[in-house]
Design a protein around this motif. Structure first.
Motif, PDB file in Angstrom:
ATOM      1  N   MET A 158      -8.776   9.494  -7.169  1.00  0.00           N
ATOM      2  CA  MET A 158      -9.376   8.956  -5.936  1.00  0.00           C
ATOM      3  C   MET A 158      -8.685   9.533  -4.674  1.00  0.00           C
ATOM      4  O   MET A 158      -9.316  10.052  -3.767  1.00  0.00           O
ATOM      5  N   LEU A 159      -7.340   9.444  -4.640  1.00  0.00           N
ATOM      6  CA  LEU A 159      -6.626   9.892  -3.443  1.00  0.00           C
ATOM      7  C   LEU A 159      -6.648  11.413  -3.277  1.00  0.00           C
ATOM      8  O   LEU A 159      -6.354  11.926  -2.206  1.00  0.00           O
ATOM      9  N   ASP A 160      -6.994  12.123  -4.362  1.00  0.00           N
ATOM     10  CA  ASP A 160      -7.063  13.583  -4.246  1.00  0.00           C
ATOM     11  C   ASP A 160      -8.447  14.059  -3.792  1.00  0.00           C
ATOM     12  O   ASP A 160      -8.691  15.264  -3.686  1.00  0.00           O
ATOM     13  N   HIS A 214      -7.890   0.750  -4.226  1.00  0.00           N
ATOM     14  CA  HIS A 214      -7.376  -0.452  -4.903  1.00  0.00           C
ATOM     15  C   HIS A 214      -5.962  -0.188  -5.397  1.00  0.00           C
ATOM     16  O   HIS A 214      -5.454   0.923  -5.325  1.00  0.00           O
ATOM     17  N   GLU A 215      -5.374  -1.236  -5.948  1.00  0.00           N
ATOM     18  CA  GLU A 215      -3.977  -1.141  -6.404  1.00  0.00           C
ATOM     19  C   GLU A 215      -3.769   0.000  -7.396  1.00  0.00           C
ATOM     20  O   GLU A 215      -2.764   0.675  -7.373  1.00  0.00           O
ATOM     21  N   LYS A 216      -4.766   0.241  -8.246  1.00  0.00           N
ATOM     22  CA  LYS A 216      -4.601   1.286  -9.277  1.00  0.00           C
ATOM     23  C   LYS A 216      -4.543   2.696  -8.653  1.00  0.00           C
ATOM     24  O   LYS A 216      -4.025   3.629  -9.239  1.00  0.00           O
ATOM     25  N   ASP A 217      -5.095   2.822  -7.416  1.00  0.00           N
ATOM     26  CA  ASP A 217      -5.079   4.141  -6.763  1.00  0.00           C
ATOM     27  C   ASP A 217      -3.707   4.477  -6.158  1.00  0.00           C
ATOM     28  O   ASP A 217      -3.344   5.624  -6.007  1.00  0.00           O
ATOM     29  N   VAL A 218      -2.978   3.418  -5.759  1.00  0.00           N
ATOM     30  CA  VAL A 218      -1.648   3.641  -5.165  1.00  0.00           C
ATOM     31  C   VAL A 218      -0.637   3.044  -6.128  1.00  0.00           C
ATOM     32  O   VAL A 218      -0.152   1.933  -5.938  1.00  0.00           O
ATOM     33  N   GLN A 219      -0.345   3.769  -7.195  1.00  0.00           N
ATOM     34  CA  GLN A 219       0.487   3.162  -8.236  1.00  0.00           C
ATOM     35  C   GLN A 219       1.938   3.049  -7.806  1.00  0.00           C
ATOM     36  O   GLN A 219       2.457   3.884  -7.079  1.00  0.00           O
ATOM     37  N   GLU A 220       2.557   2.011  -8.328  1.00  0.00           N
ATOM     38  CA  GLU A 220       3.984   1.797  -8.049  1.00  0.00           C
ATOM     39  C   GLU A 220       4.791   2.909  -8.703  1.00  0.00           C
ATOM     40  O   GLU A 220       4.469   3.341  -9.807  1.00  0.00           O
ATOM     41  N   ASN A 221       5.819   3.406  -8.001  1.00  0.00           N
ATOM     42  CA  ASN A 221       6.636   4.451  -8.622  1.00  0.00           C
ATOM     43  C   ASN A 221       8.091   4.020  -8.843  1.00  0.00           C
ATOM     44  O   ASN A 221       8.834   4.681  -9.545  1.00  0.00           O
ATOM     45  N   LEU A 222       8.497   2.921  -8.214  1.00  0.00           N
ATOM     46  CA  LEU A 222       9.888   2.477  -8.386  1.00  0.00           C
ATOM     47  C   LEU A 222       9.975   1.406  -9.465  1.00  0.00           C
ATOM     48  O   LEU A 222       9.065   0.591  -9.613  1.00  0.00           O
ATOM     49  N   SER A 268       5.430  -4.234  -2.629  1.00  0.00           N
ATOM     50  CA  SER A 268       4.842  -3.240  -3.534  1.00  0.00           C
ATOM     51  C   SER A 268       4.359  -2.036  -2.721  1.00  0.00           C
ATOM     52  O   SER A 268       4.136  -2.122  -1.512  1.00  0.00           O
ATOM     53  N   ARG A 269       4.179  -0.914  -3.408  1.00  0.00           N
ATOM     54  CA  ARG A 269       3.795   0.325  -2.731  1.00  0.00           C
ATOM     55  C   ARG A 269       2.401   0.180  -2.092  1.00  0.00           C
ATOM     56  O   ARG A 269       2.172   0.614  -0.961  1.00  0.00           O
ATOM     57  N   TYR A 270       1.495  -0.452  -2.847  1.00  0.00           N
ATOM     58  CA  TYR A 270       0.121  -0.649  -2.368  1.00  0.00           C
ATOM     59  C   TYR A 270       0.127  -1.491  -1.081  1.00  0.00           C
ATOM     60  O   TYR A 270      -0.494  -1.129  -0.081  1.00  0.00           O
ATOM     61  N   GLN A 271       0.872  -2.597  -1.126  1.00  0.00           N
ATOM     62  CA  GLN A 271       0.957  -3.476   0.053  1.00  0.00           C
ATOM     63  C   GLN A 271       1.597  -2.743   1.236  1.00  0.00           C
ATOM     64  O   GLN A 271       1.197  -2.912   2.383  1.00  0.00           O
ATOM     65  N   ALA A 272       2.600  -1.913   0.939  1.00  0.00           N
ATOM     66  CA  ALA A 272       3.300  -1.191   2.011  1.00  0.00           C
ATOM     67  C   ALA A 272       2.328  -0.277   2.756  1.00  0.00           C
ATOM     68  O   ALA A 272       2.347  -0.208   3.984  1.00  0.00           O
ATOM     69  N   PHE A 273       1.455   0.418   2.004  1.00  0.00           N
ATOM     70  CA  PHE A 273       0.487   1.300   2.670  1.00  0.00           C
ATOM     71  C   PHE A 273      -0.512   0.488   3.503  1.00  0.00           C
ATOM     72  O   PHE A 273      -0.894   0.892   4.595  1.00  0.00           O
ATOM     73  N   ARG A 274      -0.923  -0.651   2.979  1.00  0.00           N
ATOM     74  CA  ARG A 274      -1.862  -1.489   3.757  1.00  0.00           C
ATOM     75  C   ARG A 274      -1.197  -1.999   5.037  1.00  0.00           C
ATOM     76  O   ARG A 274      -1.765  -1.958   6.121  1.00  0.00           O
TER      77      ARG A 274
END
Length: 697
Positions: free
Chosen positions: A1-3, A177-185, A197-203
């Protein structure tokens, strides 16, 4: 999605996509997601007119327009609207776009009005406000802070300014959605560092519900950047520690001990002893040493280098010291061969000007193993130079050598030799942790006994005759002096004119035959430059007029005064390096910074720092603050420091947090194989192709 290509985002299309690519390097959804706003506009609150006070910045009010008046003539013409809410009245004013406002805003209607608050005749006023129709049943205010994005003039003229970029980002966030910005830590890191979370951080970094949420999002994304940079460095380093074979120096033998006990010219400082211990531990571990040795100008790195090379010789290996210029290589050779003159250790010099017959002899002696220590310039890298058993490579002023040049040295031995990289360009600790994290790091942070601090003063151009009189007095005491002129590439011709003019001026103060002057600059043929340098080194001339070519490594203990012309044109670390050319003997030394009478703020700050401290590390930290990390000489040109959000000057506490977290993580799971660390490992593997990070050696 992000690509997905950016043209597929609703509201973009091919033409806008072209603009985004050219102007902001936005090619995919991910690129837009990672274009962060530089500030936010708070339209979540609606103020009452009675609460508006001087000192408030941007405000939003819900008001009804009572009447319009057109005031003033010509350029002073303005449209003023009287507006009111239930608590009071205020004014709105427009100086431009008046006819558009008259057409679009209607007396008697209500609007949400936002802008910077001012006061005119004690009445609250907003000039050129943002307006939108408002009805009382409409929910007051927005649910989030509105982002403002960086945009170029070209984008603004094509109706793609900060506001429109916000609309596109809003559309993008609605799709992902959350699955598009997966957590990496790993979860343990998230809870330990209390990160969202990474998803929340981007929002929340784009459309935060409050300033607190915005700060938390920024902290999360900065820590992620710093954590990943530290992790990559540490993985490289631990890989080297665990898997790179190195030659083993298992003893401290006869040459080292004899030199240490009999010929060491002065006692080592505590810092030198500590560094030698670190080198001995590394070189005896069976792993390849890769150590960065940082020591201020004159801190005694050469003695550490010599003892390190003797350690290699005692263990049956050859050692090589590589310097960036012929002058510096010759100087190292002169120093080291005179220190070793009573000892049975062969030392030779190889530079570009070494004669062919001498080269052949030297190459034979190296290949047979009779030559233990080779000192030289880039010439030591050449194919014809082959060692029998190379065990230790020392590189001086490492930022002057390219990675490829250094790598050719490792290829001269089956088991890669130990590497000691020396630099007198102080690297701030923050930068060392971030840019040189894959190297073990040693610091010599005290000066040898007997060195006196250098007195640094600032004088304006108008005081030149006083400065020259002082110079005369020092020379009459038997001392020597440097006078340095700046060299700025853009105006090559002009610079040499300045230099020659300066040289003539100096001659009027110091006429021959009472005084003799050497002049050195980059345009001279090598042999002439060398000859002029040597005349100064041997004391044949009392004054050296030069461009910055003498910045590195010329050692004249009798030179006690350094005058730097137009010193406002030099960077901090360069001024510090130049100053380090004096104060190398037992005499009191001086550095005079001459400047024009008009100084910019930055230049004034640099001069102030130079006159207040001689500590290279403090100066390097200040340099980093003034110039930012991109310009510091000697930092990696490998994109290691191109963080999107983190700033290695301002975010020092975060760097420390990231460093500690990485150390703990790798101690428990050095290969990232545990279930918890798998997502981190796979994220690193996906990123690998995108990273321009290379080992230093």
């Amino acid at each position: 999605m992000l690509d997905s290509p950016i043209e597929y985002l609703k509201g973009v299309g091919p033409q806008r996509a072209d603009l985004l690519k050219k102007e902001l390097n936005i090619f995919t959804f991910r690129d837009l997601l990672e274009l962060f706003p530089y500030r936010h506009v708070d339209k979540t609150r609606v103020n009452l007119i009675r609460d508006l006070m001087p000192g408030m910045d941007y405000v939003q009010v819900a008001v009804k327009i009572l009447r319009f008046s057109l005031l003033g003539e010509g350029r002073a013409k303005r449209l003023v609207a009287q507006v009111a809410d239930s608590t009071g009245t205020m004014e709105l004013a427009w100086f431009q776009g008046i006819s558009w406002i008259q057409k679009n805003l209607v007396e008697g209607q209500s609007y949400l009005v936002y802008g910077r608050l001012g006061f005119f005749n004690q009445m609250p006023q907003i000039v050129h406000p943002e307006t939108e129709p408002w009805t009382p049943e409409k929910k007051e205010g927005r649910e989030f802070l509105e982002p403002v994005y960086p945009a170029t003039e070209k984008l603004k003229t094509r109706n793609l300014g900060g506001r429109q970029l916000a609309k596109l980002t809003h559309a993008l966030l609605a799709q992902i959605h959350e699955k598009d910005v997966q957590e990496n830590l790993p979860d343990s890191i998230l809870s330990k560092l209390q990160l969202m979370s990474r998803y929340q951080a981007f929002r929340q970094i784009h459309f935060p519900s409050s300033n607190v949420q915005y700060s938390a999002a920024v902290r999360r994304l900065k820590l992620e950047e710093l954590f990943l940079a530290q992790l990559r460095m540490n993985l490289l380093r631990s890989k080297r520690h665990r898997f790179s074979k190195g030659v083993v120096f298992d003893k401290v033998g006869e040459q080292f001990n004899t030199f240490y006990k009999k010929y060491l010219p002065f006692d080592l400082t505590g810092a030198q002893k500590r560094v030698l211990r670190e080198i001995r531990n590394d070189s005896g571990s069976g792993k390849q040493m890769n150590r960065l040795l940082q020591g201020d100008v004159g801190s005694g790195k050469t003695i550490v280098a010599l003892l390190t090379m003797l350690l290699a010789v005692d263990n049956g290996y050859q050692a090589c010291l590589m310097a960036p210029t012929e002058i510096l290589a010759k100087q190292h050779f002169a120093t080291i061969s005179s220190l070793l003159k009573e000892m049975p250790v062969n030392v030779e010099l190889l530079t570009g000007s070494t004669k062919t017959s001498a080269r052949k002899k030297l190459a034979k002696s190296l290949a047979e193993g009779n030559l233990e220590i080779l000192i030289g310039t880039h010439a030591v890298i050449e194919e014809a130079v082959q060692f029998q058993r190379l065990g230790m490579v020392i590189i001086d002023e490492q930022h002057r050598f390219g990675v490829a040049q250094r790598a050719r040295l490792w290829e001269k031995a089956e088991i890669p030799p130990h590497i000691l990289v020396m630099t007198a360009t102080p690297i701030p600790r923050t930068l060392a942790m971030t840019a040189y994290g894959d190297l073990d790091y040693s610091v010599i942070d005290e000066l040898p006994p007997g060195r006196q601090p250098i007195t640094t003063v600032h004088r304006f151009e108008t005081q030149r005759s006083f400065v020259m009189n002082f110079l005369q007095a020092e020379i009459d005491k038997g001392r020597q002096a440097y006078i340095i002129f700046p060299l700025i590439e853009e105006s090559d011709k002009l610079d040499y004119e300045n230099l020659y003019r300066g040289y003539e001026t100096v001659k009027t103060y110091f006429p021959e035959p009472k005084y003799w002057i050497s002049m050195v600059h980059g345009r001279q043929p090598a042999d002439q430059k060398e000859q002029n340098m040597q005349r100064f080194v041997t004391g044949d001339t009392q004054i050296m007029v030069s461009t910055t070519v003498i910045e590195v490594g010329v050692n004249v203990p009798n030179a006690s005064v350094m005058v730097i012309e137009s010193s406002e044109k030099f960077g901090l670390s360069q001024l510090h390096q130049l100053r380090g050319r004096v104060g190398r003997g037992a005499e009191k030394s001086y550095c005079v910074l001459l400047t024009g009478s008009k100084l910019g703020n930055d230049a004034r700050e640099r001069i102030k720092i130079m006159t207040s401290t001689s500590n290279g590390f403090e100066i390097a930290e200040k340099d980093l603050e003034l110039r930012g990390p991109g310009d510091i000489e000697g930092t990696r040109q490998s994109g290691m420091l191109s963080f999107k959000l983190a700033n290695i000057v301002e975010d020092r506490p975060l760097i420390e947090e990231a460093k500690a977290a990485v150390a703990e993580l790798l101690e428990n799971d050095p290969d990232l194989v545990s279930a918890e660390n798998l997502r981190l490992k796979s994220f690193l593997q996906q990123q690998k192709g995108k990273m321009a990070w290379s080992k230093i050696s």
